[in-house]
Design an enzyme around this catalytic site. Structure first.
Site, PDB file in Angstrom:
ATOM      1  N   ASP A   1      -5.450  -6.564 -10.665  1.00  0.00           N
ATOM      2  CA  ASP A   1      -5.696  -5.383  -9.834  1.00  0.00           C
ATOM      3  C   ASP A   1      -6.198  -4.228 -10.703  1.00  0.00           C
ATOM      4  O   ASP A   1      -7.208  -3.586 -10.381  1.00  0.00           O
ATOM      5  CB  ASP A   1      -4.385  -4.997  -9.119  1.00  0.00           C
TER       6      ASP A   1
ATOM      7  N   LYS B   1     -10.811  -2.235  -3.607  1.00  0.00           N
ATOM      8  CA  LYS B   1     -11.269  -2.348  -5.008  1.00  0.00           C
ATOM      9  C   LYS B   1     -11.887  -3.710  -5.309  1.00  0.00           C
ATOM     10  O   LYS B   1     -12.818  -3.813  -6.068  1.00  0.00           O
ATOM     11  CB  LYS B   1     -10.128  -2.060  -5.983  1.00  0.00           C
TER      12      LYS B   1
ATOM     13  N   GLY C   1      -5.497   5.420  -5.852  1.00  0.00           N
ATOM     14  CA  GLY C   1      -5.059   6.021  -4.591  1.00  0.00           C
ATOM     15  C   GLY C   1      -5.660   7.387  -4.336  1.00  0.00           C
ATOM     16  O   GLY C   1      -6.873   7.546  -4.252  1.00  0.00           O
TER      17      GLY C   1
ATOM     18  N   THR D   1      -1.401  -0.924   6.873  1.00  0.00           N
ATOM     19  CA  THR D   1      -0.697   0.197   6.251  1.00  0.00           C
ATOM     20  C   THR D   1      -1.606   1.422   6.151  1.00  0.00           C
ATOM     21  O   THR D   1      -1.255   2.518   6.581  1.00  0.00           O
ATOM     22  CB  THR D   1      -0.228  -0.209   4.833  1.00  0.00           C
TER      23      THR D   1
ATOM     24  N   GLY E   1       9.442  -1.739  -1.696  1.00  0.00           N
ATOM     25  CA  GLY E   1       8.092  -1.715  -1.163  1.00  0.00           C
ATOM     26  C   GLY E   1       7.026  -1.327  -2.176  1.00  0.00           C
ATOM     27  O   GLY E   1       5.885  -1.053  -1.815  1.00  0.00           O
TER      28      GLY E   1
ATOM     29  N   GLU F   1       4.303  -6.324  -3.725  1.00  0.00           N
ATOM     30  CA  GLU F   1       4.112  -7.216  -2.587  1.00  0.00           C
ATOM     31  C   GLU F   1       4.905  -8.502  -2.794  1.00  0.00           C
ATOM     32  O   GLU F   1       5.369  -8.793  -3.897  1.00  0.00           O
ATOM     33  CB  GLU F   1       2.624  -7.533  -2.440  1.00  0.00           C
TER      34      GLU F   1
ATOM     35  N   LYS G   1     -10.032  -2.198 -10.881  1.00  0.00           N
ATOM     36  CA  LYS G   1     -10.189  -0.735 -10.845  1.00  0.00           C
ATOM     37  C   LYS G   1     -10.911  -0.242 -12.102  1.00  0.00           C
ATOM     38  O   LYS G   1     -11.759   0.654 -12.029  1.00  0.00           O
ATOM     39  CB  LYS G   1      -8.813  -0.079 -10.737  1.00  0.00           C
TER      40      LYS G   1
ATOM     41  N   VAL H   1      -9.582   3.311  -6.239  1.00  0.00           N
ATOM     42  CA  VAL H   1      -9.027   3.441  -7.589  1.00  0.00           C
ATOM     43  C   VAL H   1      -8.017   4.578  -7.631  1.00  0.00           C
ATOM     44  O   VAL H   1      -8.329   5.714  -7.284  1.00  0.00           O
ATOM     45  CB  VAL H   1     -10.141   3.726  -8.625  1.00  0.00           C
TER      46      VAL H   1
HETATM   47  N1  LIG Z   1      -1.538  -0.111   0.923  1.00  0.00           N
HETATM   48  C1  LIG Z   1      -1.898   0.762  -0.044  1.00  0.00           C
HETATM   49  O1  LIG Z   1      -1.078   1.565  -0.515  1.00  0.00           O
HETATM   50  C2  LIG Z   1      -3.303   0.768  -0.576  1.00  0.00           C
HETATM   51  C3  LIG Z   1      -3.650   1.647  -1.603  1.00  0.00           C
HETATM   52  C4  LIG Z   1      -4.969   1.699  -2.073  1.00  0.00           C
HETATM   53  C5  LIG Z   1      -5.898   0.851  -1.523  1.00  0.00           C
HETATM   54  N2  LIG Z   1      -5.532  -0.037  -0.544  1.00  0.00           N
HETATM   55  C6  LIG Z   1      -6.570  -0.904   0.008  1.00  0.00           C
HETATM   56  O2  LIG Z   1      -6.731  -0.626   1.383  1.00  0.00           O
HETATM   57  C7  LIG Z   1      -7.113  -1.810   2.080  1.00  0.00           C
HETATM   58  C8  LIG Z   1      -6.131  -2.050   3.232  1.00  0.00           C
HETATM   59  O3  LIG Z   1      -4.824  -2.214   2.715  1.00  0.00           O
HETATM   60  P1  LIG Z   1      -3.549  -2.275   3.668  1.00  0.00           P
HETATM   61  O4  LIG Z   1      -2.365  -2.192   2.772  1.00  0.00           O
HETATM   62  O5  LIG Z   1      -3.674  -1.291   4.783  1.00  0.00           O
HETATM   63  O6  LIG Z   1      -3.663  -3.774   4.263  1.00  0.00           O
HETATM   64  P2  LIG Z   1      -2.901  -4.409   5.514  1.00  0.00           P
HETATM   65  O7  LIG Z   1      -1.696  -3.601   5.845  1.00  0.00           O
HETATM   66  O8  LIG Z   1      -2.751  -5.855   5.228  1.00  0.00           O
HETATM   67  O9  LIG Z   1      -3.920  -4.241   6.724  1.00  0.00           O
HETATM   68  C9  LIG Z   1      -5.101  -4.976   6.838  1.00  0.00           C
HETATM   69  C10 LIG Z   1      -5.688  -4.768   8.221  1.00  0.00           C
HETATM   70  O10 LIG Z   1      -6.961  -5.418   8.250  1.00  0.00           O
HETATM   71  C11 LIG Z   1      -7.003  -6.326   9.337  1.00  0.00           C
HETATM   72  N3  LIG Z   1      -7.771  -7.514   8.957  1.00  0.00           N
HETATM   73  C12 LIG Z   1      -7.641  -8.256   7.836  1.00  0.00           C
HETATM   74  N4  LIG Z   1      -8.515  -9.277   7.835  1.00  0.00           N
HETATM   75  C13 LIG Z   1      -9.193  -9.189   8.993  1.00  0.00           C
HETATM   76  C14 LIG Z   1     -10.232  -9.952   9.596  1.00  0.00           C
HETATM   77  N5  LIG Z   1     -10.712 -11.044   8.998  1.00  0.00           N
HETATM   78  N6  LIG Z   1     -10.714  -9.549  10.771  1.00  0.00           N
HETATM   79  C15 LIG Z   1     -10.209  -8.467  11.398  1.00  0.00           C
HETATM   80  N7  LIG Z   1      -9.230  -7.693  10.880  1.00  0.00           N
HETATM   81  C16 LIG Z   1      -8.737  -8.052   9.713  1.00  0.00           C
HETATM   82  C17 LIG Z   1      -5.565  -6.688   9.631  1.00  0.00           C
HETATM   83  O11 LIG Z   1      -5.494  -7.121  10.958  1.00  0.00           O
HETATM   84  P3  LIG Z   1      -4.111  -7.516  11.696  1.00  0.00           P
HETATM   85  O12 LIG Z   1      -3.425  -6.216  11.941  1.00  0.00           O
HETATM   86  O13 LIG Z   1      -4.566  -8.177  12.940  1.00  0.00           O
HETATM   87  O14 LIG Z   1      -3.384  -8.404  10.728  1.00  0.00           O
HETATM   88  C18 LIG Z   1      -4.853  -5.365   9.343  1.00  0.00           C
HETATM   89  O15 LIG Z   1      -4.909  -4.528  10.482  1.00  0.00           O
HETATM   90  C19 LIG Z   1      -7.129  -2.921   1.024  1.00  0.00           C
HETATM   91  O16 LIG Z   1      -8.423  -3.073   0.524  1.00  0.00           O
HETATM   92  C20 LIG Z   1      -6.221  -2.372  -0.074  1.00  0.00           C
HETATM   93  O17 LIG Z   1      -6.520  -2.903  -1.337  1.00  0.00           O
HETATM   94  C21 LIG Z   1      -4.267  -0.082  -0.057  1.00  0.00           C
END
Ligand SMILES: NC(=O)c1ccc[n+]([C@@H]2O[C@H](COP(=O)([O-])OP(=O)(O)OC[C@H]3O[C@@H](n4cnc5c(N)ncnc54)[C@H](OP(=O)(O)O)[C@@H]3O)[C@@H](O)[C@H]2O)c1
Length: 407
Positions: free
Chosen positions: A186, A90, A119, A14, A172, A175, A190, A117
């Site tokens: 969570d 985080k 966003g 994402t 959305g 989760e 933070k 923290v």
């Molecule tokens: N989503 C939000 O709104 C948001 C907000 C603030 C902070 N965050 C933080 O941002 C980070 C990413 O979140 P996200 O929502 O983007 O997660 P996500 O959609 O689940 O994406 C994770 C990505 O990391 C890859 N990945 C995971 N484990 C891996 C491994 N062992 N080796 C190689 N690649 C790996 C996945 O690969 P595949 O594509 O192959 O599965 C995917 O591309 C997290 O730390 C989250 O806490 C997210």
């Protein structure tokens, strides 16, 4: 240094996907501002890319994988190879901050994590940079958008907790497995990060006491409306003379409180210090593009070459018996003298009552009381005694309240 800035991207989900798009869109503007054009030197996913190759080709590593394994290993490797790192993770920073900050300091590189923290709200930057010369006394706020959405939905529609959660999942905002969000873990991670930066002391995740919102009932919200209260999941990090407390709990706020109007998936953080009174910042707490924007901001700061000041100064104790005001909801037999009996128990424990509302329900009555602040141990001692009273028809329900209407 000149030429393009080569960025290795770990994770393309994402946030990672949105980051890639944003780098493409903003490359001209970043080049114009910093003299260097951002370029993606490689992307790692489970099915794509090779870490060592990406590491070797990059000047900055952006970690957007999530989880601590292998993220911790990759970030440590990157730092030790002399690469700057930006992460939105985080859990990684809260659990392994000491090790990672130490490694970054030793290697003379930056480790930035604004997006970890609240966003896109620039709270890390404000604490570390704008307030670098300020003695912060308290940092608190709404740092989890999922729970704020659920509580807003419950208050507005009278929905049950589980219906509001289902709605959040549909839209959305939650989760499939929401336990880290709704249980408070969570927000706890933070708050550990914010407390560490604000008070210059190591804060372990175990030091943060947290409660979630799973047990909040529509009733709690409906009756609290009589007092003009709204319910939020708050993270509160406070400095006491030579100790700190860091906690996450559901809490009622009066209508005039700056956090009361923060609704839906929004986050807001207030920083207090004697010299600045207070600063309130609010905005989206998550979202791919919003989070990616904070990540890219960190990248630009690194390119611009200004390192944040971050020093751990002392190890502060964890303060145990914090003071809180409480809202108390009781179902009791509707008989003369019941209120006096309950007031006596509170009085014996030196907990004073601020306001009471009573409703009759046939043979039973409902009492909703708001207390003044007292050490939590005294309130809980009173609550234990009240729970045992013969006149009680169901277990008492207690939720914290922030007393001040406006600072
Ligand atoms: N989503 C939000 O709104 C948001 C907000 C603030 C902070 N965050 C933080 O941002 C980070 C990413 O979140 P996200 O929502 O983007 O997660 P996500 O959609 O689940 O994406 C994770 C990505 O990391 C890859 N990945 C995971 N484990 C891996 C491994 N062992 N080796 C190689 N690649 C790996 C996945 O690969 P595949 O594509 O192959 O599965 C995917 O591309 C997290 O730390 C989250 O806490 C997210």
């Amino acid at each position: 240094v000149s030429g393009p800035v080569r960025i290795g991207l770990l994770g393309r989900g994402t946030v990672g996907g949105a980051f890639l798009d944003l780098v493409g869109e903003r490359a001209d503007a970043i080049e114009a501002a910093t003299g260097r054009r951002p370029e993606i030197s490689g992307v790692l996913r489970r099915s794509e890319g090779e870490f060592e190759e990406i590491l070797a080709a990059s000047e900055i590593v952006v970690e957007l994988m999530g989880g601590t394994d292998p993220a911790r290993e990759y970030v440590l490797r990157a730092v030790r190879e002399g690469k700057h790192v930006v992460s939105a993770n985080k859990q990684l920073i809260a659990q392994h901050g000491d090790e990672l900050f130490g490694a970054a300091r030793e290697a003379g590189v930056q480790l930035r994590f604004e997006a970890a923290v609240a966003g896109v709200i620039p709270v890390i930057r404000v604490i570390q940079e704008s307030l670098a010369a300020t003695e912060v006394s308290k940092v608190f706020g709404i740092v989890n958008g999922t729970t704020n959405f659920i509580l807003t939905e419950m208050a507005k529609t009278g929905a049950s907790y589980s219906d509001a959660l289902a709605r959040a999942q549909e839209l959305g905002y939650a989760e499939a497995d929401p336990s880290d969000d709704v249980g408070g873990a969570d927000a706890a991670a933070k708050m550990a990060i914010l407390a560490r930066l604000a008070f210059h002391t190591p804060v372990r995740l175990d030091d943060v006491a947290f409660e979630g919102i799973e047990n909040v009932r529509p009733d709690d919200l409906a009756y609290a409306k009589e007092f003009g209260l709204s319910l939020k999941l708050l993270g509160v990090a406070e400095r006491h003379t030579d100790a700190i407390s860091v906690r996450v709990f559901p809490c009622f706020l009066y209508r005039g409180h700056p956090l009361a109007p923060v609704e839906g998936p929004f986050n807001a953080v207030i920083v207090e210090a004697p010299s600045i009174t207070e600063i309130t910042m609010s905005g989206p707490g998550a979202g791919g593009t919003e989070t990616a924007s904070a990540v890219l901001g960190d990248v630009v700061s690194i390119v611009a070459g200004k390192a944040p000041v971050h020093a751990v100064r002392e190890q502060l104790e964890v303060f145990e018996d914090v003071g809180s005001a409480f809202y108390l909801h009781l179902e009791v037999a509707d008989r003369p003298g019941v209120l006096a009996q309950i007031a006596a128990v509170l009085g014996d424990n030196r907990v004073s009552v601020k306001s009471v509302v009573q409703w009759g329900l046939g043979d039973d009555a409902r009492l909703v009381m708001v207390m003044h602040e007292s050490p939590e141990s005294r309130f809980y001692a009173a609550l234990d005694e009240i729970a045992k009273l013969e006149v009680l028809r169901s277990p008492p329900r207690a939720i914290r309240v922030i007393e001040e209407e406006f600072v």
